[in-house]
Design an enzyme around this catalytic site. Structure first.
Site, mmCIF file in Angstrom:
data_model
loop_
_atom_site.group_PDB
_atom_site.id
_atom_site.type_symbol
_atom_site.label_atom_id
_atom_site.label_comp_id
_atom_site.label_asym_id
_atom_site.label_seq_id
_atom_site.Cartn_x
_atom_site.Cartn_y
_atom_site.Cartn_z
ATOM 1 N N LYS A 113 -0.762 -7.688 -7.648
ATOM 2 C CA LYS A 113 -0.016 -8.411 -8.679
ATOM 3 C C LYS A 113 1.443 -8.003 -8.557
ATOM 4 C CE LYS A 113 1.437 -7.694 -12.697
ATOM 5 N NZ LYS A 113 2.706 -8.460 -12.553
ATOM 6 N N CYS A 225 13.719 3.992 -8.030
ATOM 7 C CA CYS A 225 12.915 4.965 -8.775
ATOM 8 C C CYS A 225 13.453 6.383 -8.618
ATOM 9 C CB CYS A 225 11.465 4.925 -8.291
ATOM 10 S SG CYS A 225 10.783 3.270 -8.148
ATOM 11 N N GLU A 400 1.882 8.813 -2.235
ATOM 12 C CA GLU A 400 1.850 7.659 -1.339
ATOM 13 C C GLU A 400 2.543 7.999 -0.035
ATOM 14 O OE1 GLU A 400 1.545 3.894 -4.351
ATOM 15 O OE2 GLU A 400 3.568 4.541 -3.804
#
Length: 420
Positions: A113, A225, A400
């Protein structure tokens, strides 16, 4: 089989590199990022597919020595299943491949999404995935409007067919998704808000610190970020740093259309983002901060804002208490190392942190004491595919990229083989 997953991920990587100019132009059109930065994002984005293509066949289990003669003890690693991937607008390509590359390498299927502001990058990646031979139903994209975002997010987090949630975005939204995911006890990894400190000690090379500050703060117009949000500069070099930083901002940063070659600062994502920058500046000035350069909207249009530098900033001001996510650099003067570390660690989040020093003992002390998931020592740009990306405290869960990133999409299964 892992070899087939590896080959198809590699093919997807090659197609991204072949089409990098078109993909970059989509990013600039969607979020205003300068084209040169968008081109850099595509190369960075594709590198995750290349990395995880290589990691796909390195998912090793274990054989554990048994305490009984008639047993063999095994550990297997298996894909978690369907992974829901919810991504932000500021890196509309890289935030997808960093998650999806790991998921597909592990053997999972994904439902992506994308942010409502930037769905086209996700769909373009889907087209290339098809061309690369990724089977239908493995990489799925569900764009939706801003009005439907909360409802779609809730479905992805509560549906029992989804085994894993990976989200990058605000801490507030992350907490809502965590509550939704708790109902079915899903695996969750999250990269949430940051409030990065950038400490410049008296021993620092000021020129290098200014260059690092410029890169860390103003990349993507301050909308990353891991952007620096608070500058802490030691008393002895404070004035020199502020003066040189202001000159660098005025000389090297150019606000403009992202497709213009000389542009380094594009528009902010929307008017709400601009209003937050204005609110932080107004609050700081009302409490005694000084505008060294910038400070207002740019004449180009309502979403363009001048790169801004504030001095005489205190920890009581909004811009040092919450993430701005815009081109605003507030500078706090400090006296001792302990004071700087205390200010840096006062936040309830901890994604990235930076500091400049040429004192080896100080470098070890501060790097270990900073309560963040990633530390840049004499470096303003630290992200790379081979290194683990993630935060501590309310900045998230899991990592990640790197060799650790694939573990987020794997379950460990213990097999006790008896009766031998």
């Amino acid at each position: 089989p892992c070899q087939e997953r590896s080959v198809r991920l590699r093919r997807w990587y090659e197609l991204m590199m072949k089409n990098k100019e078109e993909l970059a132009r989509i990013i600039t059109a969607e979020n205003g990022k300068p084209l040169k930065e968008a081109q850099g994002e595509i190369v960075y984005s594709a590198s995750f597919l290349e990395w995880f293509a290589e990691e796909a066949c390195r998912i090793y289990g274990d054989v554990i020595p048994a305490s009984a003669k008639d047993r063999r003890l095994l550990v297997l690693k298996q894909p978690v299943g369907v992974a829901a991937i919810i991504t932000p607008w500021n890196f509309p390509s890289a935030m997808i491949t960093r998650k999806v590359g790991a998921a597909l390498a592990a053997g999972c299927t994904v439902v992506v999404k994308p942010a409502e502001d930037t769905p086209l990058s996700a769909l373009a990646l889907g087209e290339l995935a098809n061309q690369a031979g990724i089977p239908a139903g493995v990489y799925n994209v569900v764009p939706c409007s801003r009005q439907q975002t909360a409802a779609v997010g809730e479905v992805l987090c509560t549906d029992p067919l989804v085994s894993k949630i990976s989200f990058t975005g605000s801490t507030a939204t992350g907490k809502i998704l965590l509550k939704h995911a708790a109902g079915t006890v899903k695996r969750v990894s999250m990269e949430l808000g940051g409030h990065a400190p950038f400490i410049v000690f008296d021993s620092a090379n000021v020129e290098r610190a200014v260059a690092g500050a410029l890169a860390s703060k103003y990349r993507n117009s301050g909308q990353t970020c891991v952007c620096t949000n608070r500058f802490l500069v030691q008393k002895g070099i404070h004035d020199e740093f502020v003066e040189k930083f202001a000159k660098a901002i005025e000389k090297e940063l150019h606000v403009g259309n992202g497709f213009d070659a000389k542009t380094t600062q594009g528009p902010l994502i929307n008017e709400k983002a601009v209003e937050k920058v204005e609110k932080h500046i107004k609050d700081a000035v009302s409490q005694g901060a000084s505008i060294v350069t910038g400070g207002k909207r740019h004449s180009l249009g309502k979403n363009f804002f001048e790169p801004t530098l504030l001095s005489n900033v205190t920890t009581k001001m909004l811009c040092t208490q919450e993430e701005t996510f815009g081109p605003l650099a507030p500078v706090i003067k400090f006296e001792t190392e302990a004071e700087a570390v205390a200010i840096a660690n006062a936040a309830n989040v901890g994604l990235a942190g930076y500091f400049y020093s040429q004192d080896p003992a100080q470098i070890w002390r501060v790097a270990e004491q900073m309560e963040v998931g990633m530390v840049g020592v004499n470096e303003g740009i630290i992200s790379s595919v081979e290194c683990p990306f993630g935060g501590v405290k309310e900045s998230g869960l899991g990592r990640e990229g790197s060799k650790y990133g694939i573990d987020e999409y794997l379950e460990i299964k213990y097999v006790c083989f008896g009766g031998l």
